[in-house]
Structures are given as structure tokens and as C-alpha cells.
Design a protein around this motif. Sequence first.
Motif, PDB file in Angstrom:
ATOM      1  N   PRO A   1     -12.485   5.235  -1.897  1.00 53.55           N
ATOM      2  CA  PRO A   1     -12.200   4.930  -3.339  1.00 53.55           C
ATOM      3  C   PRO A   1     -13.445   4.704  -3.879  1.00 53.55           C
ATOM      4  O   PRO A   1     -14.645   4.526  -3.199  1.00 53.55           O
ATOM      5  CB  PRO A   1     -11.356   3.861  -3.526  1.00 53.55           C
ATOM      6  CG  PRO A   1     -11.486   2.867  -2.165  1.00 53.55           C
ATOM      7  CD  PRO A   1     -11.853   3.887  -1.011  1.00 53.55           C
ATOM      8  N   THR A   2     -13.291   4.695  -5.308  1.00 56.41           N
ATOM      9  CA  THR A   2     -14.691   4.451  -5.932  1.00 56.41           C
ATOM     10  C   THR A   2     -15.143   2.891  -5.765  1.00 56.41           C
ATOM     11  O   THR A   2     -14.340   2.112  -5.125  1.00 56.41           O
ATOM     12  CB  THR A   2     -14.574   4.505  -7.682  1.00 56.41           C
ATOM     13  OG1 THR A   2     -13.471   3.412  -7.920  1.00 56.41           O
ATOM     14  CG2 THR A   2     -14.174   5.880  -7.902  1.00 56.41           C
ATOM     15  N   PRO A   3     -16.434   2.344  -6.169  1.00 57.18           N
ATOM     16  CA  PRO A   3     -16.718   1.303  -5.800  1.00 57.18           C
ATOM     17  C   PRO A   3     -15.815   0.170  -6.491  1.00 57.18           C
ATOM     18  O   PRO A   3     -15.507  -1.086  -5.841  1.00 57.18           O
ATOM     19  CB  PRO A   3     -17.958   1.082  -6.643  1.00 57.18           C
ATOM     20  CG  PRO A   3     -18.872   2.280  -6.294  1.00 57.18           C
ATOM     21  CD  PRO A   3     -17.595   3.419  -6.588  1.00 57.18           C
ATOM     22  N   THR A   4     -15.356   0.347  -7.941  1.00 56.51           N
ATOM     23  CA  THR A   4     -14.291  -0.757  -8.526  1.00 56.51           C
ATOM     24  C   THR A   4     -12.980  -0.341  -7.593  1.00 56.51           C
ATOM     25  O   THR A   4     -12.217  -1.670  -7.442  1.00 56.51           O
ATOM     26  CB  THR A   4     -14.198  -0.341  -9.941  1.00 56.51           C
ATOM     27  OG1 THR A   4     -15.372  -0.154 -10.484  1.00 56.51           O
ATOM     28  CG2 THR A   4     -13.456  -1.272 -10.809  1.00 56.51           C
ATOM     29  N   GLY A   5     -12.620   0.772  -7.372  1.00 57.30           N
ATOM     30  CA  GLY A   5     -11.159   0.908  -6.498  1.00 57.30           C
ATOM     31  C   GLY A   5     -11.615  -0.107  -4.990  1.00 57.30           C
ATOM     32  O   GLY A   5     -10.363  -0.563  -4.803  1.00 57.30           O
ATOM     33  N   ARG A   6     -12.792  -0.009  -4.413  1.00 55.65           N
ATOM     34  CA  ARG A   6     -12.806  -0.515  -3.256  1.00 55.65           C
ATOM     35  C   ARG A   6     -12.882  -1.982  -3.467  1.00 55.65           C
ATOM     36  O   ARG A   6     -11.989  -2.665  -2.498  1.00 55.65           O
ATOM     37  CB  ARG A   6     -14.327   0.035  -2.686  1.00 55.65           C
ATOM     38  CG  ARG A   6     -14.734  -0.936  -1.568  1.00 55.65           C
ATOM     39  CD  ARG A   6     -13.929  -0.654  -0.351  1.00 55.65           C
ATOM     40  NE  ARG A   6     -13.783   0.667   0.309  1.00 55.65           N
ATOM     41  CZ  ARG A   6     -13.164   0.929   1.089  1.00 55.65           C
ATOM     42  NH1 ARG A   6     -12.334   0.139   1.973  1.00 55.65           N
ATOM     43  NH2 ARG A   6     -13.068   2.594   1.673  1.00 55.65           N
ATOM     44  N   MET A   7     -13.128  -2.584  -4.389  1.00 52.67           N
ATOM     45  CA  MET A   7     -13.185  -4.249  -4.819  1.00 52.67           C
ATOM     46  C   MET A   7     -11.581  -4.459  -4.748  1.00 52.67           C
ATOM     47  O   MET A   7     -11.130  -5.485  -4.184  1.00 52.67           O
ATOM     48  CB  MET A   7     -13.877  -4.575  -6.012  1.00 52.67           C
ATOM     49  CG  MET A   7     -13.848  -6.022  -6.487  1.00 52.67           C
ATOM     50  SD  MET A   7     -14.404  -5.963  -8.114  1.00 52.67           S
ATOM     51  CE  MET A   7     -13.142  -5.171  -9.117  1.00 52.67           C
ATOM     52  N   ILE A   8     -10.892  -3.744  -5.688  1.00 52.51           N
ATOM     53  CA  ILE A   8      -9.360  -3.983  -5.733  1.00 52.51           C
ATOM     54  C   ILE A   8      -8.791  -3.885  -4.346  1.00 52.51           C
ATOM     55  O   ILE A   8      -7.934  -5.016  -4.007  1.00 52.51           O
ATOM     56  CB  ILE A   8      -8.719  -3.242  -7.004  1.00 52.51           C
ATOM     57  CG1 ILE A   8      -9.382  -3.518  -8.340  1.00 52.51           C
ATOM     58  CG2 ILE A   8      -7.312  -3.313  -6.729  1.00 52.51           C
ATOM     59  CD1 ILE A   8      -9.101  -2.616  -9.454  1.00 52.51           C
ATOM     60  N   LEU A   9      -9.152  -2.747  -3.622  1.00 55.04           N
ATOM     61  CA  LEU A   9      -8.544  -2.525  -2.216  1.00 55.04           C
ATOM     62  C   LEU A   9      -8.794  -3.792  -1.357  1.00 55.04           C
ATOM     63  O   LEU A   9      -7.876  -4.282  -0.668  1.00 55.04           O
ATOM     64  CB  LEU A   9      -8.966  -1.477  -1.843  1.00 55.04           C
ATOM     65  CG  LEU A   9      -8.352  -0.781  -0.230  1.00 55.04           C
ATOM     66  CD1 LEU A   9      -7.065  -0.931  -0.352  1.00 55.04           C
ATOM     67  CD2 LEU A   9      -9.120   0.426   0.211  1.00 55.04           C
ATOM     68  N   ASP A  10     -10.118  -4.162  -1.358  1.00 54.40           N
ATOM     69  CA  ASP A  10     -10.458  -5.331  -0.370  1.00 54.40           C
ATOM     70  C   ASP A  10      -9.792  -6.698  -0.843  1.00 54.40           C
ATOM     71  O   ASP A  10      -9.214  -7.350   0.151  1.00 54.40           O
ATOM     72  CB  ASP A  10     -11.855  -5.537  -0.495  1.00 54.40           C
ATOM     73  CG  ASP A  10     -12.903  -4.554   0.413  1.00 54.40           C
ATOM     74  OD1 ASP A  10     -12.145  -3.699   0.960  1.00 54.40           O
ATOM     75  OD2 ASP A  10     -14.076  -4.531   0.177  1.00 54.40           O
TER      76      ASP A  10
END
Length: 344
Positions: free
Chosen positions: A181-190
Motif C-alpha cells: 500500500p501507499t505510505p498512509t495506507g501502510r500506517m493504517i494497516l500497521d
Amino acid sequence: MTETVLVTGATGFVGSAVARRLLAAGLKVRALVRSTSRLDNLRGLDVDIVRGDLRAPASLAAALAGCEGLFHVAADYRLWARHPSEIYASNVRGTRNILLAAARAGVGRIVYTSSVATLGLRADGTPADEDTPTTAASMIGHYKRSKFLAEQHVRQLAAKQGIAVVTVNPSAPVGPRDIKPTPTGRMILDAARGRMPAYVDTGLNIVHVDDVAEGHVLAYRRGAAGRRYILGGEDMSLREILTTVAGLTGRHPPFLRLPHNLVLPVAWIAEAWARLGGPEPTVTVDGVKLAKKRMYFSHARADNELGYRPRPAVEAIADAVRWFEENGYLEIGVRRSGLPHEHC
């Protein structure tokens, strides 16, 4: 006769949302796709796929032939790269190539997808707008610099070639189909995985990716050539974002606030390890530097001039978490922990 438009970056997160919205609006969509691109986000869509590459100018003429409009959405959105020249090749040179090709093809109208990364920030943390001053020297990192330079090229080429270009500046899109995912999506995923018990004091403007797509269509139909429009949503502190994810997934909210200066050495070490052959860093030096300011923005111009109406940020976050869970990115049944099946 149905209007035909070309979408670059249509296999990506924002680009695929734009392609879907254009189809819903009754336009014929052509997608410029690299030979190595994943087509997951275009599966089942009535889209004409044309192979090409922004870095190969000779491949762009056929893609633009017969198109009345262009949506240049493609971008290399990374806060760290082993070879930063790749970011500039796509974001700066690629943008110049596609605009020149569009001018030669007689494309009547272009929507260029920039980013709020190119805009200035207010020292007091209040929302910035399209006219908040900034300079190239204040651009932190290769991604921001590349998008700043690309937007300068767009303005210069539009004036020189006499083409109508409307620029849109999305904030931090989240939602379904964030496959990388995008950096923002990665943050939400984590956060959904329970891997973010700590936070730094920063903030983002969260917007649903489908609202960003709607903003593109509004800009195409109503935007003034030569003008730019922030496609934003809701300002949220990082703690608020992570707490929202925790509430949706049954996780504990973050409990530890970390000073920026404590996180920065971790980022330096992570990047050094990546350069030696390790995995890409999840914490980057540019990301930590960016986090020292609250990246809050006003979308009043898009509201007033385009009729842009974004939904609440919690719906964007909920849709993102749901999509990650339904597509195997999460190991937990987040819906059973409180994630709604429909929009809030």
C-alpha cells in the motif's frame, strides 16, 4: 459521441478510483499501463488498456490518439528509494513527456494530479491553502521535491503550449484498493495489525480516495485552467487516526508519545540497513522530518468553485481497514471486533 479520456496511473490507488468515477460519469476510459504493472485494480472494468511508459516518449502518442482529455495521475509515491533518480524520472521527466505528447495530440483539457506536498504549511499549525507560500528549498525529501518541480513544469508547459491544465492537490487519501500500500495506507494497516502502540505529535488531512476521484471529475468539468484545488478531507492528529483504527479493530489505542528526536536515529539506522541490502525501512528520515509539522489543509476553494463535498474521515479509515481485511492483509477478523459493514 462518448468523450474519451486517458488516465495515467490507472492501476494504482488513486488512479483506479479516478478511472472508476470517470466510467460512472459516462466517459470512455483509456488506461496507460506499463508492461510490469499489476492489473488487479482494473479487473472487471470496461477500460481500454494501452501499453506504454511515461519515461518512453515514443510510447505516448498512440495512447493519446483520439483523446479529448487527459488525467495524469501517475506518480512514484515513495518517501525512500535506493535510487532517488527513479522518483524524478517518473514524477518530473514523465510529467513533462506526457504533457508534451498531449499538446501534440491536440488534447483539449488536462487534469494534473499534484499533491499537498507541494504547498506551504502554516507555522501555527492552522490549515494551509493553495496560496500558502513556500519554496523549493523547504521541500523535504525527494518525493516532495519531485512533485514541486513537476508542478512548476506543468505551469510552464501549459503557458508555452497553450493547453488547459487544472491542477488538483490531494491530501492523504485512504480507502479501498490500496494494493501496495501507499505510505498512509501502510500506517493504517500497521495500526490495524496492532503494530503501532506509540505515536509522534503530528497530523494529517485524511480524505477518502473515492472523494479524491470525484474531485478529479469536478475539476475536469468545472475547474479553471491554470488554477489548483486542494482535494482534502478532515484534519486529524496521528493519535486520533490511530485511535480510530483501534476502535474499528478492537485494538488498544496508542499509549506512548515519542519525541521526534528519539525516532530520527531509528530512521537513520533503518535506511542504512536498507542500503546494505535489508528490507525497505518502515520509518524513514524524511517521514520523521515531515512529521515535525501538522500537515493540515483547507479544501474551501474546491468546495466553493467545484462543489466538492468529502465525507467524514472515519468512513475513509473504516473502508481502508475493511478492504485490507477482506483482501488478506490482516490476520484478524476485524469486522467481528467492531468494524461496520456499511459506511458509518
